[in-house]
Enzyme design. Structure first.
Site, short mmCIF file in Angstrom:
data_model
loop_
_atom_site.label_atom_id
_atom_site.label_comp_id
_atom_site.label_asym_id
_atom_site.label_seq_id
_atom_site.Cartn_x
_atom_site.Cartn_y
_atom_site.Cartn_z
N HIS A 268 -24.39 -1.83 20.85
CA HIS A 268 -25.31 -3.20 20.67
C HIS A 268 -26.34 -3.33 19.55
O HIS A 268 -26.01 -3.10 18.70
CB HIS A 268 -25.88 -3.29 21.70
CG HIS A 268 -26.53 -4.79 22.29
ND1 HIS A 268 -27.08 -5.47 22.33
CD2 HIS A 268 -27.61 -4.79 22.78
CE1 HIS A 268 -27.17 -6.11 22.71
NE2 HIS A 268 -27.84 -6.10 23.17
N HIS A 308 -15.83 -7.44 19.75
CA HIS A 308 -17.74 -8.09 20.19
C HIS A 308 -16.71 -8.18 21.95
O HIS A 308 -16.07 -8.78 22.11
CB HIS A 308 -17.98 -9.12 19.76
CG HIS A 308 -19.67 -9.65 20.29
ND1 HIS A 308 -19.38 -10.92 21.09
CD2 HIS A 308 -20.59 -9.44 19.66
CE1 HIS A 308 -20.89 -10.65 21.38
NE2 HIS A 308 -21.34 -10.19 20.59
N ASP A 364 -23.30 -7.18 13.20
CA ASP A 364 -23.54 -5.78 12.58
C ASP A 364 -23.36 -4.99 11.61
O ASP A 364 -23.73 -4.01 10.20
CB ASP A 364 -23.42 -4.47 13.75
CG ASP A 364 -24.74 -5.10 13.95
OD1 ASP A 364 -26.02 -5.30 14.12
OD2 ASP A 364 -24.36 -4.75 15.71
N1 ACO Z 1 -13.04 -0.06 16.81
C1 ACO Z 1 -11.83 0.22 17.37
N2 ACO Z 1 -11.04 -0.52 18.04
C2 ACO Z 1 -12.15 -1.20 19.81
C3 ACO Z 1 -13.11 -1.52 18.78
C4 ACO Z 1 -13.95 -1.09 17.40
N3 ACO Z 1 -15.44 -1.34 16.76
N4 ACO Z 1 -13.99 -2.09 19.58
C5 ACO Z 1 -13.19 -2.38 20.81
N5 ACO Z 1 -11.61 -1.89 20.50
C6 ACO Z 1 -10.17 -1.93 21.28
C7 ACO Z 1 -10.68 -0.40 22.44
O1 ACO Z 1 -10.64 0.59 22.41
C8 ACO Z 1 -9.89 -1.32 23.12
O2 ACO Z 1 -8.64 -1.09 23.11
P1 ACO Z 1 -6.98 -0.70 24.27
O3 ACO Z 1 -7.14 -1.84 24.86
O4 ACO Z 1 -5.99 0.14 23.78
O5 ACO Z 1 -8.09 0.22 25.52
C9 ACO Z 1 -9.92 -2.52 22.80
O6 ACO Z 1 -9.68 -2.56 21.66
C10 ACO Z 1 -11.22 -4.08 23.75
O7 ACO Z 1 -12.27 -2.61 23.99
P2 ACO Z 1 -13.34 -3.08 24.99
O8 ACO Z 1 -13.79 -1.35 24.65
O9 ACO Z 1 -12.67 -2.95 26.41
O10 ACO Z 1 -14.21 -4.36 24.75
P3 ACO Z 1 -15.87 -4.26 25.44
O11 ACO Z 1 -15.61 -6.38 25.04
O12 ACO Z 1 -16.29 -3.46 26.40
O13 ACO Z 1 -16.57 -4.08 24.39
C11 ACO Z 1 -17.59 -3.26 21.53
C12 ACO Z 1 -17.71 -4.45 22.72
C13 ACO Z 1 -19.14 -3.03 22.23
C14 ACO Z 1 -19.11 -4.32 21.49
C15 ACO Z 1 -16.75 -3.03 20.85
O14 ACO Z 1 -16.09 -3.95 20.41
C16 ACO Z 1 -17.76 -1.85 20.04
O15 ACO Z 1 -17.23 -0.45 21.03
N6 ACO Z 1 -17.45 -1.69 19.09
C17 ACO Z 1 -18.32 -1.66 17.90
C18 ACO Z 1 -19.60 -1.58 17.95
C19 ACO Z 1 -20.03 -2.32 17.57
O16 ACO Z 1 -19.99 -3.22 16.43
N7 ACO Z 1 -20.90 -2.76 18.09
C20 ACO Z 1 -22.16 -4.34 17.86
C21 ACO Z 1 -21.40 -5.38 18.91
S1 ACO Z 1 -22.50 -6.71 18.25
C22 ACO Z 1 -24.01 -6.88 19.17
O17 ACO Z 1 -24.17 -5.80 19.89
C23 ACO Z 1 -25.34 -7.13 18.72
#
Ligand code: ACO
Length: 429
Positions: A268, A308, A364
């Site tokens: 987050h 996201h 971010d």
């Molecule tokens: N890098 C690589 N792969 C990713 C990323 C990433 N940043 N984000 C998602 N994925 C992949 C997952 O591995 C998953 O792949 P799969 O379907 O093969 O298993 C798919 O994309 C979907 O991912 P989820 O985890 O289901 O997506 P979710 O909506 O739950 O997560 C989140 C969203 C937590 C923001 C995620 O994209 C992440 O971890 N990003 C990196 C951390 C980040 O930048 N957070 C800031 C968010 S903005 C904020 O809070 C202000």
């Protein structure tokens, strides 16, 4: 049969049900009438992490994640970032309308009037260890305020709510700046109410021995715009924490502490800190293809600052921040990590792994580069997020406590543990 309804046949019993549809949703509680027998509890909806469950009706912030749209009270974020100020946006979030000149002056004065924090808060902050994480210090110090403002427990009192709201928004900047000063073992700087909210924040962060701190106007405006962009983002993990804690009618400072805790995680508000650590780990632009390969293999973790839960498009805030970064770098000099970030973005946006999963830069991805160029250590980044998000949390709190449909939050569970069994004395196990 009403057209705005959902017809359900329960194949276990052959019974049919009709559930009303309103605002594109059915009420989960309407499922409870679907039973196999009289003593059946009724059908539950199972939604781990609330992926497809609206928990509130809110008029504060609108997001269309597929189209990359963010609006506060109907106003596009791009227009607010270009024309407005942070405190004007705060007024908008809290009151639903933009203020006229008089209302804005009065509101600014109100916020300024409350920038001082009690000396007891300062004394408590001095007891944190020299290397305490600033986000933990912010959390603890905001929670402490519940002990100083007992009237804050009267959450149904409108006047008290107004005071706590302005108090929290005003004091969080002072406490946040002092968290930073504490990490440096520098003396705390008291507020200078001649300055704007952003200018005074910079004063409390960076003033040294000069008798009067004069903020650089480009940096001051950049902070103000960053604060506008981070002010609210509807029902994310921290807003949900704020509302969930407040649903028991706990005081807002306790709820704020919970929201700050939720924001502190790397998925987050801690993500901008994680982005810088990732860019430092990559080290050189030439290493980017190898790093991307490892992310795809699952051996390098995630590409931080990408993806996201809601945006399946370029985060509109990231676009604004990218432009803002150029203005800031003209004053501070370019952050050497920028070229690695640009290369990461370029390659990721062309790579099927990221494109097929709709992973785009989020807010971010670039904000940390700006904060680092301004001289902030990475540990301060989530604190810089929490300062403006306090206004969004307070807007969500005010809306939540006055919403007659809201009761204490109490999710259900699907129990998967053991059935009843008898206690066995320890010498027989
Ligand atoms: N890098 C690589 N792969 C990713 C990323 C990433 N940043 N984000 C998602 N994925 C992949 C997952 O591995 C998953 O792949 P799969 O379907 O093969 O298993 C798919 O994309 C979907 O991912 P989820 O985890 O289901 O997506 P979710 O909506 O739950 O997560 C989140 C969203 C937590 C923001 C995620 O994209 C992440 O971890 N990003 C990196 C951390 C980040 O930048 N957070 C800031 C968010 S903005 C904020 O809070 C202000």
């Amino acid at each position: 049969m009403a057209s705005d309804s959902l017809s359900i046949t329960d194949n276990r019993t052959g019974k049919q049900y009709e559930l009303p549809i309103a605002d594109g949703s059915v009420r989960a509680a309407d499922l409870r009438q679907i039973k196999t027998s009289d003593d059946d509890f009724g059908l539950l909806s199972y939604d781990p992490s609330l992926l497809n469950t609206a928990t509130v009706r809110s008029a504060v912030t609108y997001i269309d994640g597929d189209a990359g749209i963010l609006r506060y009270r109907g106003y596009p974020i791009e227009q607010l970032a270009e024309h407005s100020t942070y405190l004007e946006v705060v007024y908008l979030l809290l009151n639903g309308e933009l203020p006229n000149k008089e209302q804005l002056l009065e509101f600014e004065e109100d916020v300024r009037f409350r920038t001082m924090v009690l000396e007891t808060v300062r004394e408590q902050m001095e007891t944190y260890r020299y290397d305490a994480h600033p986000m933990g210090m912010l959390l603890g110090s905001m929670a402490t305020m519940s002990t100083y403002y007992p009237a804050s427990r009267d959450v149904m009192d409108l006047e008290s709510r107004k005071i706590q709201t302005v108090r929290a928004i005003s004091k969080v900047a002072t406490v946040a700046a002092w968290c930073y000063r504490h990490t440096l073992s520098y003396p705390f700087i008291y507020p200078d109410n001649d300055l704007t909210y952003a200018g005074n924040f910079l004063n409390m962060l960076f003033r040294m021995v000069e008798p009067k701190y004069v903020p650089n106007p480009v940096i001051e405006r950049a902070i103000d715009v960053l604060f506008i962009l981070h002010a609210d983002h509807e029902q994310n993990a921290s807003a949900n924490a704020m509302r969930a804690i407040a649903s028991s009618q706990a005081d807002p400072y306790s709820a704020l502490a919970g929201a700050i805790g939720s924001l502190s995680g790397p998925l987050h508000g801690g993500a901008n800190e994680a982005v810088i650590r990732m860019l430092q780990f990559i080290g050189r632009k030439d290493n980017v293809p190898e790093f991307i390969k490892n992310v795809k293999d699952g051996t390098s973790g995630r590409l931080m600052g990408f993806g996201h839960r809601v945006y399946k498009n370029y985060d509109p805030r990231a676009r604004i921040i990218k432009t803002l970064a150029d203005q800031v770098f003209e004053v501070t000099g370019v952050n050497p990590l920028l070229e690695i970030a640009l290369e990461l973005e370029r390659i990721a946006l062309e790579d099927d792994f990221f494109v097929s999963r709709q992973l785009y830069p989020n807010v971010d991805f670039y904000s940390g580069l700006i904060y680092q160029a301004m001289g902030f250590p990475v540990e301060m980044f989530p604190v810089l997020f929490a300062v403006p998000r306090t206004s969004g949390w307070m807007a969500q709190w005010n809306e939540g406590v006055t919403d007659r449909e809201q009761r204490i939050v109490r999710p259900r569970q699907i129990y998967v543990g053991e059935g009843e069994r008898d206690y066995v004395p320890i010498n027989q196990r």
